[in-house]
Design a protein around this motif. Structure first.
Motif, mmCIF file in Angstrom:
data_model
loop_
_atom_site.group_PDB
_atom_site.id
_atom_site.type_symbol
_atom_site.label_atom_id
_atom_site.label_comp_id
_atom_site.label_asym_id
_atom_site.label_seq_id
_atom_site.Cartn_x
_atom_site.Cartn_y
_atom_site.Cartn_z
ATOM 1 N N GLY A 70 0.799 -1.218 0.000
ATOM 2 C CA GLY A 70 0.000 0.000 0.000
ATOM 3 C C GLY A 70 0.826 1.260 0.000
ATOM 4 N N GLY A 71 2.125 1.133 0.262
ATOM 5 C CA GLY A 71 2.966 2.326 0.288
ATOM 6 C C GLY A 71 2.465 3.313 1.324
ATOM 7 N N TRP A 72 2.186 4.539 0.894
ATOM 8 C CA TRP A 72 1.853 5.610 1.835
ATOM 9 C C TRP A 72 0.461 6.159 1.616
ATOM 10 C CZ3 TRP A 72 5.310 5.347 5.471
ATOM 11 C CH2 TRP A 72 6.535 4.761 5.139
ATOM 12 N N MET A 73 -0.392 5.367 0.935
ATOM 13 C CA MET A 73 -1.766 5.782 0.686
ATOM 14 C C MET A 73 -2.733 4.822 1.374
ATOM 15 S SD MET A 73 -1.638 8.523 -1.199
ATOM 16 C CE MET A 73 -3.346 8.614 -1.722
ATOM 17 N N LEU A 74 -3.610 5.370 2.205
ATOM 18 C CA LEU A 74 -4.648 4.576 2.872
ATOM 19 C C LEU A 74 -5.907 4.642 2.004
ATOM 20 C CD1 LEU A 74 -4.000 5.895 6.460
ATOM 21 C CD2 LEU A 74 -4.030 3.474 5.896
ATOM 22 N N SER A 75 -5.895 3.917 0.893
ATOM 23 C CA SER A 75 -6.979 4.059 -0.065
ATOM 24 C C SER A 75 -7.138 2.810 -0.918
ATOM 25 C CB SER A 75 -6.705 5.266 -0.974
ATOM 26 O OG SER A 75 -7.610 5.325 -2.048
ATOM 27 N N PHE B 241 5.995 9.019 -3.668
ATOM 28 C CA PHE B 241 5.297 9.025 -4.951
ATOM 29 C C PHE B 241 4.277 7.890 -4.943
ATOM 30 C CE2 PHE B 241 9.375 10.982 -5.717
ATOM 31 C CZ PHE B 241 9.083 12.064 -6.532
ATOM 32 N N PRO B 242 2.982 8.191 -4.963
ATOM 33 C CA PRO B 242 2.011 7.099 -5.041
ATOM 34 C C PRO B 242 2.254 6.203 -6.250
ATOM 35 C CG PRO B 242 0.921 9.148 -4.442
ATOM 36 C CD PRO B 242 2.334 9.505 -4.809
ATOM 37 N N GLU B 243 2.704 6.817 -7.357
ATOM 38 C CA GLU B 243 3.006 6.064 -8.570
ATOM 39 C C GLU B 243 4.527 6.086 -8.784
ATOM 40 O OE1 GLU B 243 -0.978 6.864 -11.216
ATOM 41 O OE2 GLU B 243 0.537 8.427 -11.204
ATOM 42 N N TYR B 244 5.221 5.172 -8.129
ATOM 43 C CA TYR B 244 6.679 5.206 -8.161
ATOM 44 C C TYR B 244 7.232 5.015 -9.565
ATOM 45 C CZ TYR B 244 7.188 5.379 -3.100
ATOM 46 O OH TYR B 244 7.162 5.789 -1.795
#
Length: 349
Positions: free
Chosen positions: A15-20, A323-326
């Motif tokens: 999920g990285g850094w987005m709670l979505s 970056f949500p989209e690395y």
């Protein structure tokens, strides 16, 4: 060392850094993190950092329910890269300082001297309760003594130190690193800033506004100078970039619509907020709560202008970027934003 340093926070947890549920969802795999680290090196960023995470927050996304181990992964990334700083995280209450000293000395050798030790002196208690490594009676000051022990083991032939938490008796850890790994520490309390000034080479700070950020950064700089040292200051920022401001803001709205409120509530509760209050807050949160850090959304010009403003007004020495989209946004950032930031920073020197 550049005038300002920019790096990335690797997506070591799913999920990285987005709670979505609607945002990009990096997986907790070495392949994903290696690719992000290689992108960071290729576009000219200065460091890559990974957190240490032992338990996630559930919810629809099972946020951080799956994660890799920081030191192991970063050793592999050191082999996959040749220039960027390799900043791995160590929880002070998990590893004996003699073990930590040996691990970082080894990683410093593997990386050719590019290592940073991000030392965390406390975090989410539930992570450690599950395997019996949480003692609530220990203060942050007690845990900070681990760093003192590690730095001595890196330079002294034998160390004796007795604390409520660990004991070293004529303890040796050789070979010593040829150059001492950089020490990184996050925290904003007075105790944290005193520790950063005395031991750390980099301090990660958070604040409610840029005026507070400036005051905290200035305080760390001044305290370090009083110790005859230099400690650089950083904060975190998520970058949502597209061709236009409108397209970037559209991403923000779309990702916010999928806010994982259950995971958000559990994360809030892990900070010590009563569960019912955390639940009520999460239920009423707006979509932007899906971002775990401050963010900028916009075109290359908007992102560049915002970063320059934040760094200058906050009197910071750099930023750790998310970056949500690395695989997409980070490459675009390297092509369109980073060169402008470097030119701007160079003009200030």
């Amino acid at each position: 060392m550049p005038a300002k340093e920019y790096g990335i926070f690797l997506p070591i947890g799913n999920g990285g850094w987005m709670l979505s549920t609607t945002a990009p969802h990096p997986e907790a795999t070495y392949a994903w993190n290696k690719r992000a680290a290689v992108h960071a090196e290729d576009i000219g960023l200065d460091f890559v950092m990974s957190m240490a995470k032992w338990r996630g927050f559930g919810g629809t996304t099972d946020h951080w329910g799956r994660s890799l181990e920081s030191m192991t992964m970063m050793a592999a990334i050191a082999e996959a890269t040749s220039r960027v700083g390799i900043w791995a995280t160590m929880h002070a209450n998990v590893h004996n300082p003699a073990v930590a000293a040996k691990m970082y000395a080894t990683l410093q050798d593997v990386s050719g001297g590019r290592v940073g030790m991000n030392i965390v002196n406390g975090a989410y208690a539930d992570e450690f309760v599950q395997f019996g490594e949480w003692d609530p009676s220990l203060s942050h000051a007690d845990r900070y003594r681990m760093t003192e022990a590690v730095t001595r083991l890196w330079s002294e032939d034998a160390v004796t130190m007795h604390t409520p938490w660990f004991d070293l008796d004529d303890c040796s850890s050789r070979p010593h690193p040829v150059t001492r790994p950089r020490i990184i520490s996050a925290g904003r309390s007075a105790d944290a800033r005193a520790f950063q000034a005395k031991y750390a080479d980099g301090a990660f700070l958070s604040a409610d506004d840029l005026d507070e950020m400036r005051d905290l950064s200035r305080d760390v700089h001044d305290r370090a100078a009083a110790e005859g040292r230099t400690c650089r200051t950083y904060s975190m920022l998520t970058v949502v970039q597209d061709e236009t401001d409108a397209l970037a803001e559209q991403k923000v709205r779309a990702w916010g619509a999928g806010l994982d409120r259950e995971a958000l509530a559990r994360m809030q509760a892990s900070w010590g907020i009563p569960a019912d209050q955390a639940r009520a807050w999460a239920d009423g949160a707006v979509g932007e709560a899906a971002f775990q850090t401050p963010y900028v959304a916009g075109s290359a010009a908007t992102v560049t202008e915002h970063i320059e403003y934040v760094v200058e007004q906050g009197e910071l020495d750099g930023l750790m970027l998310i970056f949500p989209e690395y695989d997409q946004d980070m490459v675009l950032f390297g092509e369109t934003v980073l060169p402008a930031l470097r030119a701007h920073d160079g003009a200030l020197v």
